[in-house]
Scaffold this active site. Structure first.
Site, PDB file in Angstrom:
ATOM      1  CE  LYS A  13     -68.423  12.554  67.631  1.00 17.77           C
ATOM      2  NZ  LYS A  13     -68.696  13.243  68.916  1.00 17.77           N
ATOM      3  NE  ARG A 127     -69.225   8.794  77.305  1.00 20.91           N
ATOM      4  CZ  ARG A 127     -68.655   9.371  76.240  1.00 20.91           C
ATOM      5  NH1 ARG A 127     -69.045   9.033  75.026  1.00 20.91           N
ATOM      6  NH2 ARG A 127     -67.749  10.295  76.390  1.00 20.91           N
ATOM      7  NE  ARG A 160     -64.589   8.620  76.863  1.00 22.58           N
ATOM      8  CZ  ARG A 160     -64.881   9.040  75.639  1.00 22.58           C
ATOM      9  NH1 ARG A 160     -65.642   8.294  74.852  1.00 22.58           N
ATOM     10  NH2 ARG A 160     -64.425  10.174  75.179  1.00 22.58           N
ATOM     11  NE  ARG A 171     -64.241  14.840  75.598  1.00 24.73           N
ATOM     12  CZ  ARG A 171     -65.145  13.966  76.061  1.00 24.73           C
ATOM     13  NH1 ARG A 171     -65.337  13.815  77.354  1.00 24.73           N
ATOM     14  NH2 ARG A 171     -65.836  13.242  75.217  1.00 24.73           N
TER      15      ARG A 171
HETATM   16  P1  AP5 Z   1     -72.030   8.740  72.698  1.00 21.99           P
HETATM   17  O1  AP5 Z   1     -72.720   8.051  71.582  1.00 21.99           O
HETATM   18  O2  AP5 Z   1     -71.007   7.994  73.476  1.00 21.99           O
HETATM   19  O3  AP5 Z   1     -71.466  10.168  72.189  1.00 21.99           O
HETATM   20  P2  AP5 Z   1     -70.254  10.537  71.238  1.00 21.99           P
HETATM   21  O4  AP5 Z   1     -70.706  11.667  70.382  1.00 21.99           O
HETATM   22  O5  AP5 Z   1     -69.722   9.314  70.558  1.00 21.99           O
HETATM   23  O6  AP5 Z   1     -69.260  11.077  72.352  1.00 21.99           O
HETATM   24  P3  AP5 Z   1     -67.707  10.902  72.637  1.00 21.99           P
HETATM   25  O7  AP5 Z   1     -67.494  11.550  73.996  1.00 21.99           O
HETATM   26  O8  AP5 Z   1     -67.258   9.489  72.525  1.00 21.99           O
HETATM   27  O9  AP5 Z   1     -67.101  11.790  71.552  1.00 21.99           O
HETATM   28  P4  AP5 Z   1     -65.777  12.524  71.572  1.00 21.99           P
HETATM   29  O10 AP5 Z   1     -65.771  12.960  70.189  1.00 21.99           O
HETATM   30  O11 AP5 Z   1     -65.542  13.557  72.561  1.00 21.99           O
HETATM   31  O12 AP5 Z   1     -64.767  11.408  72.122  1.00 21.99           O
HETATM   32  P5  AP5 Z   1     -63.791  10.414  71.383  1.00 21.99           P
HETATM   33  O13 AP5 Z   1     -63.868   9.128  72.056  1.00 21.99           O
HETATM   34  O14 AP5 Z   1     -63.960  10.495  69.912  1.00 21.99           O
HETATM   35  O15 AP5 Z   1     -73.167   9.276  73.710  1.00 21.99           O
HETATM   36  C1  AP5 Z   1     -72.838   9.937  74.902  1.00 21.99           C
HETATM   37  C2  AP5 Z   1     -73.799   9.490  76.015  1.00 21.99           C
HETATM   38  O16 AP5 Z   1     -75.119   9.931  75.697  1.00 21.99           O
HETATM   39  C3  AP5 Z   1     -73.914   7.953  76.185  1.00 21.99           C
HETATM   40  O17 AP5 Z   1     -74.099   7.662  77.541  1.00 21.99           O
HETATM   41  C4  AP5 Z   1     -75.174   7.568  75.369  1.00 21.99           C
HETATM   42  O18 AP5 Z   1     -75.805   6.416  75.896  1.00 21.99           O
HETATM   43  C5  AP5 Z   1     -76.021   8.824  75.541  1.00 21.99           C
HETATM   44  N1  AP5 Z   1     -76.844   9.130  74.366  1.00 21.99           N
HETATM   45  C6  AP5 Z   1     -76.479   9.038  73.058  1.00 21.99           C
HETATM   46  N2  AP5 Z   1     -77.497   9.453  72.268  1.00 21.99           N
HETATM   47  C7  AP5 Z   1     -78.499   9.841  73.110  1.00 21.99           C
HETATM   48  C8  AP5 Z   1     -79.823  10.374  72.889  1.00 21.99           C
HETATM   49  N3  AP5 Z   1     -80.309  10.619  71.640  1.00 21.99           N
HETATM   50  N4  AP5 Z   1     -80.578  10.664  73.966  1.00 21.99           N
HETATM   51  C9  AP5 Z   1     -80.113  10.427  75.243  1.00 21.99           C
HETATM   52  N5  AP5 Z   1     -78.886   9.914  75.517  1.00 21.99           N
HETATM   53  C10 AP5 Z   1     -78.088   9.630  74.445  1.00 21.99           C
HETATM   54  O19 AP5 Z   1     -62.375  11.132  71.702  1.00 21.99           O
HETATM   55  C11 AP5 Z   1     -61.810  11.130  72.994  1.00 21.99           C
HETATM   56  C12 AP5 Z   1     -60.445  11.805  72.929  1.00 21.99           C
HETATM   57  O20 AP5 Z   1     -59.558  11.086  72.043  1.00 21.99           O
HETATM   58  C13 AP5 Z   1     -60.450  13.247  72.376  1.00 21.99           C
HETATM   59  O21 AP5 Z   1     -60.727  14.195  73.380  1.00 21.99           O
HETATM   60  C14 AP5 Z   1     -59.006  13.355  71.846  1.00 21.99           C
HETATM   61  O22 AP5 Z   1     -58.090  13.544  72.897  1.00 21.99           O
HETATM   62  C15 AP5 Z   1     -58.759  11.960  71.264  1.00 21.99           C
HETATM   63  N6  AP5 Z   1     -59.158  11.853  69.851  1.00 21.99           N
HETATM   64  C16 AP5 Z   1     -60.119  11.022  69.336  1.00 21.99           C
HETATM   65  N7  AP5 Z   1     -60.195  11.184  68.007  1.00 21.99           N
HETATM   66  C17 AP5 Z   1     -59.289  12.119  67.672  1.00 21.99           C
HETATM   67  C18 AP5 Z   1     -58.932  12.725  66.442  1.00 21.99           C
HETATM   68  N8  AP5 Z   1     -59.539  12.395  65.277  1.00 21.99           N
HETATM   69  N9  AP5 Z   1     -57.965  13.671  66.451  1.00 21.99           N
HETATM   70  C19 AP5 Z   1     -57.321  14.022  67.608  1.00 21.99           C
HETATM   71  N10 AP5 Z   1     -57.630  13.491  68.811  1.00 21.99           N
HETATM   72  C20 AP5 Z   1     -58.616  12.550  68.841  1.00 21.99           C
END
Ligand code: AP5
Length: 217
Positions: A13, A127, A160, A171
């Site tokens: 995402k 990542r 991370r 997660r």
């Molecule tokens: P990346 O683009 O980083 O993936 P992502 O979907 O953004 O993953 P996140 O882990 O950031 O999502 P998340 O929802 O778990 O974490 P968040 O930070 O929101 O891609 C991942 C990897 O794959 C990268 O290395 C990239 O280069 C690679 N890649 C991407 N596309 C690719 C492709 N097509 N092919 C090959 N490789 C590819 O949340 C973290 C924590 O914060 C949560 O656990 C929670 O505790 C808290 N939090 C955040 N938001 C909320 C909320 N709204 N409510 C409650 N708690 C929240």
């Protein structure tokens, strides 16, 4: 245009949102990035969020809704907004609906990115990100030129803490239990909804995502 990017952790995402925001302009609101910034800045919110994030649990809805409301208030009402990783519960989705309505906006598309768990686990294990400039790499699919060093700013890349395998498993469970129900929430509300297969290259996924945004905007 208001887009919501839904999907499991690590599905890509953030990668897609950064790319679209670079191309179209507008605001990329990642609640994960906002929480990590609050932790780095040593704010009270950052301290309260830490134990949830480290355990792979969701931060309480009210903290998240206050954070998003505050952030949205500083954004031009006509700007494109990409919500990445928000909403994650039906309470957050309802809260977002209220905030948007009050500011005369609406959700133009909900985009669900989908990939099998094994793809996600591999992506998250590879990542690496730069704490200085936020650039994201992947040791399998998009490594930095020099291992461990950011191409953009020369910073030292880190993994991370919540990308540890046990936390990733948690997660994914949390996603299935608390966030996946948003698919039927939005579908039954009649929101414009698109699914994109994200187990393809970044370019292939982006071509579909760009197409969805073009129709939506
Ligand atoms: P990346 O683009 O980083 O993936 P992502 O979907 O953004 O993953 P996140 O882990 O950031 O999502 P998340 O929802 O778990 O974490 P968040 O930070 O929101 O891609 C991942 C990897 O794959 C990268 O290395 C990239 O280069 C690679 N890649 C991407 N596309 C690719 C492709 N097509 N092919 C090959 N490789 C590819 O949340 C973290 C924590 O914060 C949560 O656990 C929670 O505790 C808290 N939090 C955040 N938001 C909320 C909320 N709204 N409510 C409650 N708690 C929240």
């Amino acid at each position: 245009m208001v887009l919501i990017l839904l999907g499991p952790p690590g599905v890509g995402k953030g990668t897609q949102a950064v790319r679209l925001a670079d191309e179209l302009g507008g605001a990329h609101i990642s609640t994960g990035d906002l929480l990590r910034a609050a932790r780095r800045d040593g704010t009270e919110l950052g301290a309260r969020a830490q134990k949830y994030m480290d355990a792979g649990e969701l931060v309480p809805d009210q903290l998240i809704l206050d954070l998003v409301r505050e952030h949205l208030a500083g954004i031009d009402p006509g700007a494109h907004v990409l919500f990445d990783g928000f909403p994650r519960t039906t309470a957050q989705a309802t809260g977002l609906g209220d905030v948007l309505e009050r500011s005369g906006r609406r959700v133009d598309r909900v985009v669900l990115f989908e990939a099998p768990d094994e793809t996600i686990v591999k992506r998250l294990s590879g990542r690496r990100s730069c704490p200085e400039c936020g650039a994201v790499y992947n040791t399998f699919s998009s490594p930095s030129r020099v291992e461990g060093t950011c191409d953009r700013c020369g910073g030292s890349l880190v993994q991370r803490p919540d990308d540890a395998p046990a936390t990733v498993r948690r997660r994914l469970e949390v996603y299935r239990d608390q966030t996946e129900p948003l698919v039927s929430f939005y579908e039954s509300a009649g929101a414009p909804f698109e699914r994109i297969r994200a187990d393809r290259s970044v370019e292939e996924v982006y071509a579909d995502f760009r197409g969805v945004a073009e129709v939506a905007g």
